[in-house]
Write a protein that holds these residues in place. Structure first.
Motif, PDB file in Angstrom:
ATOM      1  N   ASP A  11       0.976  -1.395   0.083  1.00 14.92           N
ATOM      2  CA  ASP A  11       0.019  -0.133  -0.201  1.00 14.92           C
ATOM      3  C   ASP A  11       0.930   1.101   0.106  1.00 14.92           C
ATOM      4  O   ASP A  11       1.968   0.988   0.195  1.00 14.92           O
ATOM      5  N   LYS A  18       4.101   2.418  -5.820  1.00 17.72           N
ATOM      6  CA  LYS A  18       3.632   1.087  -5.325  1.00 17.72           C
ATOM      7  C   LYS A  18       3.524  -0.245  -6.496  1.00 17.72           C
ATOM      8  O   LYS A  18       3.828  -1.241  -6.516  1.00 17.72           O
ATOM      9  N   GLU A 126      -1.662  -5.240  -4.397  1.00 14.08           N
ATOM     10  CA  GLU A 126      -1.568  -3.859  -3.960  1.00 14.08           C
ATOM     11  C   GLU A 126      -2.955  -3.001  -3.823  1.00 14.08           C
ATOM     12  O   GLU A 126      -3.943  -3.511  -4.338  1.00 14.08           O
ATOM     13  N   GLY A 127      -3.094  -2.297  -2.701  1.00  7.87           N
ATOM     14  CA  GLY A 127      -4.346  -1.486  -2.409  1.00  7.87           C
ATOM     15  C   GLY A 127      -4.582  -1.175  -0.837  1.00  7.87           C
ATOM     16  O   GLY A 127      -3.617  -1.631  -0.301  1.00  7.87           O
ATOM     17  N   ARG A 128      -5.454  -0.374  -0.988  1.00  9.91           N
ATOM     18  CA  ARG A 128      -5.737   0.462   0.242  1.00  9.91           C
ATOM     19  C   ARG A 128      -5.875  -0.377   1.564  1.00  9.91           C
ATOM     20  O   ARG A 128      -5.453  -0.196   2.647  1.00  9.91           O
ATOM     21  N   ASP A 129      -6.701  -1.382   1.267  1.00 10.50           N
ATOM     22  CA  ASP A 129      -7.164  -2.337   2.444  1.00 10.50           C
ATOM     23  C   ASP A 129      -6.532  -3.776   2.513  1.00 10.50           C
ATOM     24  O   ASP A 129      -7.236  -4.565   3.318  1.00 10.50           O
ATOM     25  N   LYS A 141       3.842  -7.127   4.731  1.00 11.45           N
ATOM     26  CA  LYS A 141       3.044  -5.888   4.409  1.00 11.45           C
ATOM     27  C   LYS A 141       4.131  -4.735   4.103  1.00 11.45           C
ATOM     28  O   LYS A 141       4.952  -4.529   5.044  1.00 11.45           O
ATOM     29  N   PHE A 143       4.494  -0.666   3.025  1.00 12.76           N
ATOM     30  CA  PHE A 143       3.795   0.534   2.817  1.00 12.76           C
ATOM     31  C   PHE A 143       4.854   1.684   2.254  1.00 12.76           C
ATOM     32  O   PHE A 143       5.953   1.689   2.986  1.00 12.76           O
ATOM     33  N   LEU A 183      -5.266   6.341   4.861  1.00  6.29           N
ATOM     34  CA  LEU A 183      -4.022   6.025   4.306  1.00  6.29           C
ATOM     35  C   LEU A 183      -2.746   6.040   5.612  1.00  6.29           C
ATOM     36  O   LEU A 183      -2.095   7.124   5.698  1.00  6.29           O
TER      37      LEU A 183
END
Ligand code: DC
Length: 218
Positions: A11, A18, A126-129, A141, A143, A183
């Motif tokens: 993320d 990303k 890949e992605g927000r949540d 994970k 970031f 975010l």
């Protein structure tokens, strides 16, 4: 989640690098690359084509259910949405609508199930949540952060667009997205600041982290 399945959740803000990292990492680890933003973008594109209102959550869910997602190719297998080519999913119309599609919990829930299926045998996703909701037990994970100026420049390069236009669009989207999902790095996420890193340097950092979790993957 067992570390036997390679799931890397990636993320970061738009333009933090990303997608480039996630694709490169998937290639190196020999798993699929799933950019979940494309799934929300495809719903936004379909809503334009079919004239579905952005407040019509059930109408958007129907569109989401009608989409076909698949992994295509092998280096790495990459998420594709049947009937859409990548340029269909980055139009200004899609850009301006996609966060309004993504704010509906019912839409998220339909796409979440699909994401879990796509990642079942391993993926860099890949992605927000992804790190918080879709695969909260992902063994790795990541970031990504980057200075806003660098993010704007990269996005403008990628889209061959004017810097000021990109900055405005990015700020509007960041603000809208933050209302749906903040975010923030998920607990346990490794933070990589890419402001002063090249693509290869970013990939090296991420690979180093992956090798600590999956030492047998060289
Ligand atoms: O990463 P991107 O720019 O392609 O994301 C497009 C939009 O979808 C953006 O508004 C964030 C949203 N999104 C989301 O809410 N959850 C995801 N897992 C992926 C994307």
């Amino acid at each position: 989640m067992s570390a036997a399945v390679i799931i890397v959740a990636v993320d970061g803000a738009a333009g933090s690098g990303k997608s480039t990292l996630a694709r490169g990492l998937a290639q190196r680890l020999g798993v699929a690359y799933v950019n979940t933003g494309l799934m929300y973008r495809a719903v936004a594109a379909a809503s334009i084509a079919r004239g579905v209102d952005l407040d019509d959550a059930e109408g958007l869910v129907d569109l989401a259910r009608g989409l076909r997602f698949r992994l295509e190719g092998d280096d790495p297998p990459t998420l594709e949405v049947e009937g859409y080519v990548p340029v269909d999913l980055t139009t200004p119309g899609v850009e301006s609508r996609v966060s309004l599609v993504a704010r509906h919990p019912v839409v998220r829930s339909v796409l979440r199930d699909q994401q879990r299926t796509l990642g079942a045998t391993g993926a860099v996703m890949e992605g927000r949540d992804i790190a918080t909701v879709v695969f909260p037990d992902a063994p790795l994970k990541l970031f990504l952060r980057a200075d806003q100026m660098r993010r704007v420049d990269r996005r403008a390069d990628e889209r061959d667009a004017d810097t000021n236009v990109v900055r405005d669009a990015l700020e509007r989207r960041d603000a809208r997205d933050a209302r749906t999902t903040p975010l923030e790095p998920a607990p346990g996420a490794i933070i990589i600041d890419t402001s002063d890193l090249s693509i290869d340097q970013t990939l090296d950092e991420a690979l180093g982290a992956a090798r600590r979790v999956w030492p047998e993957r060289r």
